[in-house]
Design an enzyme around this catalytic site. Structure first.
Site, PDB file in Angstrom:
ATOM      1  N   LYS A 278      51.061  39.368  38.145  1.00 41.98           N
ATOM      2  CA  LYS A 278      52.001  38.327  38.609  1.00 41.98           C
ATOM      3  C   LYS A 278      53.328  38.479  37.872  1.00 41.98           C
ATOM      4  CE  LYS A 278      48.690  34.601  39.644  1.00 41.98           C
ATOM      5  NZ  LYS A 278      48.997  34.411  41.056  1.00 41.98           N
ATOM      6  N   ASP A 289      44.226  27.635  36.673  1.00 39.54           N
ATOM      7  CA  ASP A 289      43.499  28.264  37.779  1.00 39.54           C
ATOM      8  C   ASP A 289      41.989  28.003  37.723  1.00 39.54           C
ATOM      9  OD1 ASP A 289      43.771  29.606  40.152  1.00 39.54           O
ATOM     10  OD2 ASP A 289      43.554  31.612  39.275  1.00 39.54           O
ATOM     11  N   ASP A 348      44.950  40.150  42.519  1.00 38.04           N
ATOM     12  CA  ASP A 348      45.361  38.751  42.336  1.00 38.04           C
ATOM     13  C   ASP A 348      44.658  37.814  43.332  1.00 38.04           C
ATOM     14  OD1 ASP A 348      46.672  36.659  41.191  1.00 38.04           O
ATOM     15  OD2 ASP A 348      48.629  37.055  42.126  1.00 38.04           O
ATOM     16  N   ARG A 352      38.664  34.146  45.528  1.00 35.12           N
ATOM     17  CA  ARG A 352      37.710  34.251  46.637  1.00 35.12           C
ATOM     18  C   ARG A 352      36.510  35.124  46.263  1.00 35.12           C
ATOM     19  NH1 ARG A 352      42.355  36.402  50.528  1.00 35.12           N
ATOM     20  NH2 ARG A 352      43.485  34.956  49.181  1.00 35.12           N
TER      21      ARG A 352
END
Ligand code: BES
Ligand code: ZN
Ligand code: ZN
Length: 500
Positions: A278, A289, A348, A352
């Site tokens: 990032k 997060d 990144d 999921r």
């Protein structure tokens, strides 16, 4: 810590009394005992309109019971509800704090003008909002040499003090869960990493009667949890999965027959993006997060404290996403607990992958009645809905209806987002079963992420995915939450599970 107490009449030591008034200076029943003074003061302060949470301080002369009376605006009594009462309580907290108040009491009497809320609910929800807003995170601050006077005590003074206390104590259990979730989100990632986080969960929830199992990296490998392991590979700190069970349902045989409700949370303790690194600006915020997992832990705590009579299982997937010589790479094809292979196109898009193994494990192990996952999953969710609404993807209309109701009840706003075969198919790879980036690119990024997760839902199990990227973390104060970790989700899930 602010203590909330209940009494039928004010203690002789109480010097600050709070009295509700309505819009345009209309008096509440509680205001009538000081009618002349209050009417006169309001006439002299045209800026005070009795709006929700607006306050006006009256300094009393000598020989009065109180040093100060603070008028608290509640707007239109016909439109009052629990959420508005909480907002007024939150704003009242800020006003009292800025006055340097150490103790205050709310005088509240039965009032026929308030239509949809009992006096008990009104008072308890004002106290609840005040409590929620009083949260602070001072763990890493040196103790001041000369501490400012602390706002320590808030009392509710009403004829219904016993029932108000009861109503409030159920709400306080939820506030405790919210505070734990906020503490976790606010915690720095050098101290909160998968192993320390798993231990925290154990220490926090076990004494409350929640069973806690920690799955370490060796056990994960044995089970075939290759997706979460891939995400955690780049870090010195190995991933953990934590499985929790709250068996609150009571049956005569001692064993419950209904399938449990399942919660799943993304717990990426820090998301650098990995090899798909990032940008540096604002990367510190990626300590949040793990907000999905924090909401799950907070909910389990609230359920246990409230002794909610439901069976709930929960899994959080904890990993740190770091770039290193060990890190997984774009181009890698990895396995997953479900057996499906995944082509990694961007490291990144790690959340999921973590969720995939959690979702499979919770279904294999518990065959749940329904599953709700929470995750700070996509920046695209924030682009779509900003900070006020949590985008929610649901494959079942009854579950959505119940969630929508819990949302209305708690004020944690949801907006239903689409699940669609098109998004699901967009995540199918040419070389593996799935890929972690959509073929179509960045458009509808929150929807394609949900489409990826949908591949891991078996047998049409009712399932909801809440993308809390925009709601878990706020950079400015909110009526019932100071800035940073919000604890979003705890109130809604606790309500849903308790009532559903
Ligand atoms: N943790 C982020 C999503 C995020 C962004 C949460 C901002 C909160 C605030 C997630 O892991 C991520 O990086 N998602 C990528 C996905 C993309 C590579 C498909 C994103 O949103 O850019
Ligand atoms: Zn990421
Ligand atoms: Zn992430």
């Amino acid at each position: 810590m602010l203590k909330i107490t209940f009494a039928k009449s004010p203690a002789a030591t109480l010097k600050t009394a709070i009295i509700p008034v309505y819009k345009e200076g209309k008096l509440s029943e509680s205001a009538k005992s000081h009618k002349t003074l209050i009417t006169h003061t309001i006439e002299n302060h045209p800026n005070f309109k009795g709006k929700l949470g607006q306050t006006l301080v009256i300094t009393m002369g000598e020989k009065n019971d109180f040093d100060h009376i603070i008028l608290l605006g509640l707007d239109d009594p016909k439109k009052l509800n629990a959420i508005k009462a909480q907002e007024a309580g939150g704003k009242l907290f800020v006003a009292l704090k800025s006055l340097g108040t150490t103790a205050a009491g709310l005088l509240i009497e039965e009032d026929a003008k308030v239509k949809d809320l009992s006096t008990t609910d009104l008072a308890a929800n004002i106290a609840y909002g005040l409590k929620l807003r009083s949260y602070t995170y001072l763990k890493y601050k040196a103790k001041p040499k000369k501490p400012a006077p602390e706002f320590k005590s808030f009392s509710i003074i009403s004829a219904q003090s016993t029932t108000t206390k009861k109503t409030y104590s159920a709400l306080e259990s939820i506030a405790e869960g919210v505070f734990t979730a906020r503490d976790l989100v606010n915690a720095p990632p050098n101290d909160l990493y998968p192993e320390s986080y798993a231990k925290f969960i154990q220490n926090e929830l076990k004494p409350l009667g929640v069973s806690v199992e920690i799955i370490d990296e060796k056990k994960m490998a044995k089970l075939g949890m290759e997706a979460i392991l891939a995400v955690g590979k780049g870090s010195e700190r190995q991933p953990r999965m934590v499985v929790m069970k709250w068996n609150g349902a009571k049956t005569s045989s001692g064993k419950s027959s209904e399938a449990p409700i399942a919660l799943v949370g993304k717990g990426v303790t820090f998301d650098t993006g990995g090899i798909s690194l990032k940008p540096g600006a604002g990367m510190d915020e990626m300590k949040m997060d793990m907000g999905g997992s924090a909401a799950v832990i907070g909910t389990m705590k609230a359920l246990a404290l409230g002794k909610v009579e439901k069976d709930v299982v929960a899994i959080v997937g904890l990993a740190e996403n770091m770039p290193s010589h060990n890190a997984y790479r774009p181009g890698d094809i990895i396995g997953s607990l479900s057996g499906k292979t995944i082509e990694v196109l961007n490291t990144d898009a790690e959340g999921r992958l973590v969720l995939a193994d959690c979702l499979t494990h919770i279904q294999q192990k518990f065959k749940p009645k329904y599953i709700i996952d929470l995750a700070t999953l996509t920046g695209a969710m924030m682009v779509a809905l900003g900070h006020e609404y949590c985008g929610t993807f649901v494959n079942d209309s009854k579950l959505w209806k119940d969630m929508d109701k819990a949302s209305d009840h708690t004020g944690e706003k949801l907006w239903r987002m689409p699940l669609d075969k098109v998004f699901k198919n967009d995540m199918v790879s040419n070389v593996a079963d799935l890929q972690n980036l959509a073929k179509s690119g960045r458009l509808a990024g929150a929807c394609t992420a949900a489409g990826f997760l949908e591949h891991f839902i078996e047998n049409d199990t009712p399932w909801a995915h809440m993308d809390i990227a925009g709601t878990a973390w706020r950079k400015s104060d909110q009526p019932t939450a100071p800035k940073y970790g919000t604890g979003f989700g705890v109130r809604l899930l606790t309500q849903l599970i308790t009532e559903g």
